[in-house]
Write an enzyme that holds these catalytic residues in place. Structure first.
Site, short mmCIF file in Angstrom:
data_model
loop_
_atom_site.label_atom_id
_atom_site.label_comp_id
_atom_site.label_asym_id
_atom_site.label_seq_id
_atom_site.Cartn_x
_atom_site.Cartn_y
_atom_site.Cartn_z
CB SER A 186 -0.89 0.00 1.25
OG SER A 186 -1.66 1.18 1.34
CE1 TYR A 215 -4.23 -2.15 5.07
CE2 TYR A 215 -3.53 0.11 4.73
CZ TYR A 215 -3.98 -1.09 4.22
OH TYR A 215 -4.17 -1.23 2.87
#
Length: 268
Positions: free
Chosen positions: A145, A159
Site C-alpha cells: 500500500s 495497518y
C-alpha cells in the site's frame, strides 16, 4: 476479445471473495489464466460463479481458507497445482485494516493485522514457491500500500506497519529468487472502492460514511477512487511475461493521490 496474455498460466489469488481480490481474479480469467480463488469467506464460490457467467470458458477452483493458517495455504497451493498442473503466479492480496487511536489499540487488533497482512503473505509465498522452483519460473505479486511506506492517516498504525513490512519482504524475495526465475513485485494502492474501504469509512464517520469516501476522492488528482478491475490490470501485467524484466519493484497505483504537496496552494 482481450489479448490472452495469461493463457496457460495457473494463478492463486487470496482474498478473492470480494473487492480487490474479486477484481484481480476476474481480470486474470479475462486474460486466460486458470485461477484458484482463496478466501475465508465462503462467498468466494458465488464470486467464482459470477466470473464464470462473464467468461464461460474460465477455469476456476475455490478454496475457503484463512491465509493466516500456514497448513491451509499449503493445502490451497497443492490443490491449485494438482488441479491445473502448474502454479505460475501468486497474487497475495488478502489484507485487513481496522482503525483505532494508537494508545487504545489492543494487542489483539495489532496481532490481527500481523496475522493476515504479514503472516498471510508469508504463508502464501512459502506455499507457492516450492512449485515455482520445480517449474523453473514464477511470478508473485504482493498487495502492499502507499500507506506506511509513503503516507499514513491517524489510526492506521497497525495497518501502516504491516503494509510497509511487505515492501521489505518483496525486495528480499526478489533478490533471493531472481536467478531462479521467480519475480516478486508489489503494488502500492491508494484507495479503491471496496468493502474494506467502506468499513473504514464507517469507522471514520459513522454518521455519514459516504462523506468520508467522497472526501477521499477530493484529495486524489483524478478525483475518484480506483476500481478493483484497474488494480487487477496491474496484477495481470506483473504476472504476465510482459513484465519479464521487472522484479523487486514497488508500483504505485493511486490516481496521483501521493503527489500533491498541499490541497490549497497552486493554480488549479
Amino acid at each position: 476479445m482481450a489479448q490472452r496474455k495469461l493463457e496457460g498460466k495457473a494463478a492463486l489469488v487470496t482474498g478473492a471473495a470480494a473487492g480487490l481480490g474479486a477484481g484481480i481474479a476476474e481480470v486474470y480469467a479475462k486474460y486466460g489464466a486458470k485461477v484458484c480463488m482463496v478466501d475465508l469467506d465462503p462467498a468466494v464460490e458465488a464470486t467464482a460463479d459470477h466470473i464464470r457467467e462473464l467468461y464461460p470458458d474460465a477455469e476456476l477452483v475455490t478454496v475457503t481458507a484463512n491465509v493466516a493458517d500456514r497448513d491451509a495455504m499449503v493445502a490451497a497451493a497443492k490443490l491449485a497445482h494438482d488441479t491445473f498442473g502448474s502454479l505460475d503466479v501468486a497474487c497475495c492480496n488478502a489484507g485487513v485494516c481496522r482503525l483505532a487511536p494508537f494508545e487504545q489499540m489492543s494487542d489483539e487488533m495489532r496481532d490481527f493485522h500481523i496475522d493476515v497482512n504479514i503472516k498471510g503473505v508469508w504463508n502464501t509465498c512459502q506455499a507457492v514457491i516450492p512449485y515455482m522452483l520445480d517449474e523453473g519460473r514464477g511470478a508473485i505479486v504482493i498487495a502492499s500500500s502507499v500507506t506506511g511506506d509513503i503516507v499514513a492517516d491517524a489510526g492506521e498504525a497497525a495497518y501502516a506497519m504491516t503494509k510497509a513490512a511487505l515492501v521489505g519482504l518483496t525486495k528480499c524475495l526478489a533478490v533471493e529468487y531472481a536467478d531462479r526465475h521467480i519475480r516478486v513485485n508489489c503494488s502500492q494502492l491508494g484507495y479503491a472502492r471496496t468493502p474494506m474501504v467502506e468499513k473504514m469509512a464507517v469507522e471514520s464517520n459513522p454518521d455519514n460514511p459516504e462523506a468520508a469516501i467522497d472526501d477521499i476522492a477530493v484529495g486524489v488528482p483524478m478525483k475518484r477512487l480506483a476500481r478493483p478491475d484497474e488494480v487487477g490490470e496491474l496484477f495481470a501485467f506483473l504476472g504476465s511475461d510482459e513484465a519479464s524484466y521487472i522484479t523487486g519493484s514497488q508500483i504505485v497505483i493511486d490516481g496521483g493521490s501521493t503527489l500533491p504537496e498541499t490541497m490549497s496552494i497552486g493554480t488549479n
